[in-house]
Motif scaffolding. Structure first.
Motif, PDB file in Angstrom:
ATOM      1  N   ALA A  54      41.487  50.523  32.464  1.00 55.89           N
ATOM      2  CA  ALA A  54      40.516  51.622  32.411  1.00 55.89           C
ATOM      3  C   ALA A  54      40.860  52.665  33.463  1.00 55.89           C
ATOM      4  CB  ALA A  54      39.109  51.083  32.632  1.00 55.89           C
ATOM      5  N   THR A  55      41.196  53.858  33.012  1.00 53.56           N
ATOM      6  CA  THR A  55      41.499  54.976  33.897  1.00 53.56           C
ATOM      7  C   THR A  55      40.457  56.065  33.686  1.00 53.56           C
ATOM      8  OG1 THR A  55      42.914  56.061  32.268  1.00 53.56           O
ATOM      9  CG2 THR A  55      43.984  54.501  33.773  1.00 53.56           C
ATOM     10  N   LEU A  56      40.518  57.090  34.497  1.00 54.50           N
ATOM     11  CA  LEU A  56      39.614  58.215  34.341  1.00 54.50           C
ATOM     12  C   LEU A  56      39.817  58.827  32.958  1.00 54.50           C
ATOM     13  CD1 LEU A  56      37.506  59.576  36.110  1.00 54.50           C
ATOM     14  CD2 LEU A  56      39.255  61.134  36.896  1.00 54.50           C
ATOM     15  N   ASN A  57      38.744  59.117  32.258  1.00 62.54           N
ATOM     16  CA  ASN A  57      38.716  59.661  30.898  1.00 62.54           C
ATOM     17  C   ASN A  57      39.075  58.638  29.824  1.00 62.54           C
ATOM     18  OD1 ASN A  57      37.909  62.275  31.751  1.00 62.54           O
ATOM     19  ND2 ASN A  57      40.021  62.690  32.343  1.00 62.54           N
ATOM     20  N   SER A  58      39.085  57.363  30.162  1.00 62.51           N
ATOM     21  CA  SER A  58      39.279  56.309  29.166  1.00 62.51           C
ATOM     22  C   SER A  58      37.950  55.986  28.506  1.00 62.51           C
ATOM     23  CB  SER A  58      39.807  55.025  29.823  1.00 62.51           C
ATOM     24  OG  SER A  58      41.112  55.194  30.286  1.00 62.51           O
ATOM     25  N   ARG A  72      31.455  53.786  26.469  1.00 63.32           N
ATOM     26  CA  ARG A  72      31.314  55.004  27.263  1.00 63.32           C
ATOM     27  C   ARG A  72      32.697  55.511  27.653  1.00 63.32           C
ATOM     28  NH1 ARG A  72      26.137  55.089  29.782  1.00 63.32           N
ATOM     29  NH2 ARG A  72      24.713  54.364  28.178  1.00 63.32           N
ATOM     30  N   THR A  73      32.741  56.766  28.067  1.00 65.72           N
ATOM     31  CA  THR A  73      33.960  57.372  28.589  1.00 65.72           C
ATOM     32  C   THR A  73      33.807  57.516  30.098  1.00 65.72           C
ATOM     33  OG1 THR A  73      34.288  58.599  26.538  1.00 65.72           O
ATOM     34  CG2 THR A  73      35.495  59.374  28.473  1.00 65.72           C
ATOM     35  N   LEU A  74      34.769  56.987  30.854  1.00 64.00           N
ATOM     36  CA  LEU A  74      34.727  57.102  32.315  1.00 64.00           C
ATOM     37  C   LEU A  74      35.066  58.539  32.698  1.00 64.00           C
ATOM     38  CD1 LEU A  74      36.524  53.823  33.433  1.00 64.00           C
ATOM     39  CD2 LEU A  74      34.085  54.309  33.403  1.00 64.00           C
ATOM     40  N   VAL A  75      34.105  59.227  33.301  1.00 64.15           N
ATOM     41  CA  VAL A  75      34.275  60.635  33.629  1.00 64.15           C
ATOM     42  C   VAL A  75      34.056  60.852  35.117  1.00 64.15           C
ATOM     43  CG1 VAL A  75      33.657  61.491  31.337  1.00 64.15           C
ATOM     44  CG2 VAL A  75      31.866  61.131  33.034  1.00 64.15           C
ATOM     45  N   LEU A  76      34.478  62.007  35.589  1.00 65.16           N
ATOM     46  CA  LEU A  76      34.331  62.338  37.001  1.00 65.16           C
ATOM     47  C   LEU A  76      32.877  62.602  37.365  1.00 65.16           C
ATOM     48  CD1 LEU A  76      36.003  62.629  39.518  1.00 65.16           C
ATOM     49  CD2 LEU A  76      36.389  65.007  38.940  1.00 65.16           C
ATOM     50  N   GLY A  77      32.148  63.286  36.513  1.00 67.08           N
ATOM     51  CA  GLY A  77      30.739  63.584  36.758  1.00 67.08           C
ATOM     52  C   GLY A  77      29.986  63.743  35.457  1.00 67.08           C
ATOM     53  N   ASP A  78      28.673  63.880  35.535  1.00 66.43           N
ATOM     54  CA  ASP A  78      27.840  63.980  34.337  1.00 66.43           C
ATOM     55  C   ASP A  78      28.198  65.164  33.445  1.00 66.43           C
ATOM     56  OD1 ASP A  78      26.263  61.722  34.774  1.00 66.43           O
ATOM     57  OD2 ASP A  78      24.921  62.830  36.115  1.00 66.43           O
ATOM     58  N   ALA A  79      28.665  66.227  34.025  1.00 63.06           N
ATOM     59  CA  ALA A  79      28.930  67.444  33.259  1.00 63.06           C
ATOM     60  C   ALA A  79      30.208  67.369  32.437  1.00 63.06           C
ATOM     61  CB  ALA A  79      29.006  68.635  34.206  1.00 63.06           C
ATOM     62  N   GLY A  86      29.137  59.585  28.463  1.00 62.32           N
ATOM     63  CA  GLY A  86      29.962  59.441  29.656  1.00 62.32           C
ATOM     64  C   GLY A  86      29.356  58.487  30.666  1.00 62.32           C
ATOM     65  N   LEU A  87      30.218  57.902  31.461  1.00 59.86           N
ATOM     66  CA  LEU A  87      29.807  57.041  32.566  1.00 59.86           C
ATOM     67  C   LEU A  87      30.553  57.532  33.799  1.00 59.86           C
ATOM     68  CD1 LEU A  87      28.251  54.543  33.558  1.00 59.86           C
ATOM     69  CD2 LEU A  87      30.240  53.173  32.937  1.00 59.86           C
ATOM     70  N   PRO A  88      29.873  58.277  34.685  1.00 57.43           N
ATOM     71  CA  PRO A  88      30.550  58.820  35.863  1.00 57.43           C
ATOM     72  C   PRO A  88      31.085  57.718  36.776  1.00 57.43           C
ATOM     73  CG  PRO A  88      28.427  59.898  35.524  1.00 57.43           C
ATOM     74  CD  PRO A  88      28.480  58.725  34.601  1.00 57.43           C
ATOM     75  N   VAL A  89      32.277  57.926  37.338  1.00 53.79           N
ATOM     76  CA  VAL A  89      32.851  56.945  38.250  1.00 53.79           C
ATOM     77  C   VAL A  89      32.139  56.952  39.596  1.00 53.79           C
ATOM     78  CG1 VAL A  89      35.116  56.882  37.145  1.00 53.79           C
ATOM     79  CG2 VAL A  89      34.699  58.498  38.981  1.00 53.79           C
ATOM     80  N   ASP A 122      37.163  45.960  26.229  1.00 56.58           N
ATOM     81  CA  ASP A 122      38.314  46.639  25.636  1.00 56.58           C
ATOM     82  C   ASP A 122      38.417  48.068  26.165  1.00 56.58           C
ATOM     83  OD1 ASP A 122      40.525  47.000  23.952  1.00 56.58           O
ATOM     84  OD2 ASP A 122      39.297  47.699  22.282  1.00 56.58           O
ATOM     85  N   VAL A 123      39.627  48.579  26.169  1.00 60.15           N
ATOM     86  CA  VAL A 123      39.870  49.989  26.453  1.00 60.15           C
ATOM     87  C   VAL A 123      40.233  50.605  25.112  1.00 60.15           C
ATOM     88  CG1 VAL A 123      41.279  51.664  27.719  1.00 60.15           C
ATOM     89  CG2 VAL A 123      40.639  49.502  28.795  1.00 60.15           C
ATOM     90  N   ALA A 124      39.257  51.277  24.491  1.00 63.06           N
ATOM     91  CA  ALA A 124      39.448  51.817  23.137  1.00 63.06           C
ATOM     92  C   ALA A 124      40.378  53.025  23.137  1.00 63.06           C
ATOM     93  CB  ALA A 124      38.092  52.195  22.543  1.00 63.06           C
TER      94      ALA A 124
END
Length: 178
Positions: A54-58, A72-79, A86-89, A122-124
């Motif tokens: 799982a990396t950023l934007n995965s 969810r998508t791992l994102v930097l922030g809510d926006a 999204g799920l902020p890191v 899983d990492v989709a």
């Protein structure tokens, strides 16, 4: 987060380092978790990270304790993602999932003593893996995402124009033309 070894890309590691510096200045309760994450991680170049990490934007599929699976998508922030996808890191769960491999689980220990176990099922989708498998990557070209739809010849002008500049010197109609 205990006893789990994470794999962070150089970019993700840098993002977490900056987050740690900012949160230390604010005495954020997530600072110990960030410090452990960075200490328990091995750093890999962006192009060599495995597709199940799982990396950023995965886009990840995970389960909290015995609850239902969430995507969810791992994102930097809510926006950076549509609402609810999204799920902020910067959150406990997002930070925990970043760098995990599919099938790996970790325990989040919060400052109040509560905890929850997160399982990365899983990492989709992983942007680094998608970049490696893109058709242009095989040819050695970098795609910009644009495609030429129509190309007119150089001597053709839109709407049947002849390519001349309408206004010439001494041909100023003055302010009344505006």
């Amino acid at each position: 987060m205990t006893g789990t070894i994470y794999r962070l890309t150089t970019k993700d590691f840098a993002v977490l380092e900056v987050m740690l510096m900012r949160r230390r200045a604010l005495a954020d309760p997530a600072v110990p978790m960030l410090e452990r994450k960075l200490a328990e991680s091995s750093v890999v170049p962006i192009g060599t990270v495995e597709p199940d990490v799982a990396t950023l934007n995965s886009r990840v599929i995970f389960r909290v304790d015995d609850g239902q699976a969430e995507t969810r998508t791992l994102v930097l922030g809510d926006a950076y993602a549509p609402v609810g996808s999204g799920l902020p890191v910067g959150t406990w769960r997002g930070l925990c999932l970043l760098g995990m491999r599919a099938g790996q689980s970790a325990l989040i220990e919060r400052p109040d003593g509560s905890g929850e176990r997160i399982l990365l099922e899983d990492v989709a989708y992983q942007p680094e893996a998608a970049r490696r498998t893109a058709p242009d990557a095989a040819a050695g070209r970098r795609s910009h995402g644009l495609r030429l739809v129509y190309s007119a010849e150089a001597d053709r002008w839109p709407l049947g124009g002849d390519g001349k500049i309408r206004q010439t010197e001494g041909d100023d109609p003055g302010p009344s033309a505006a």
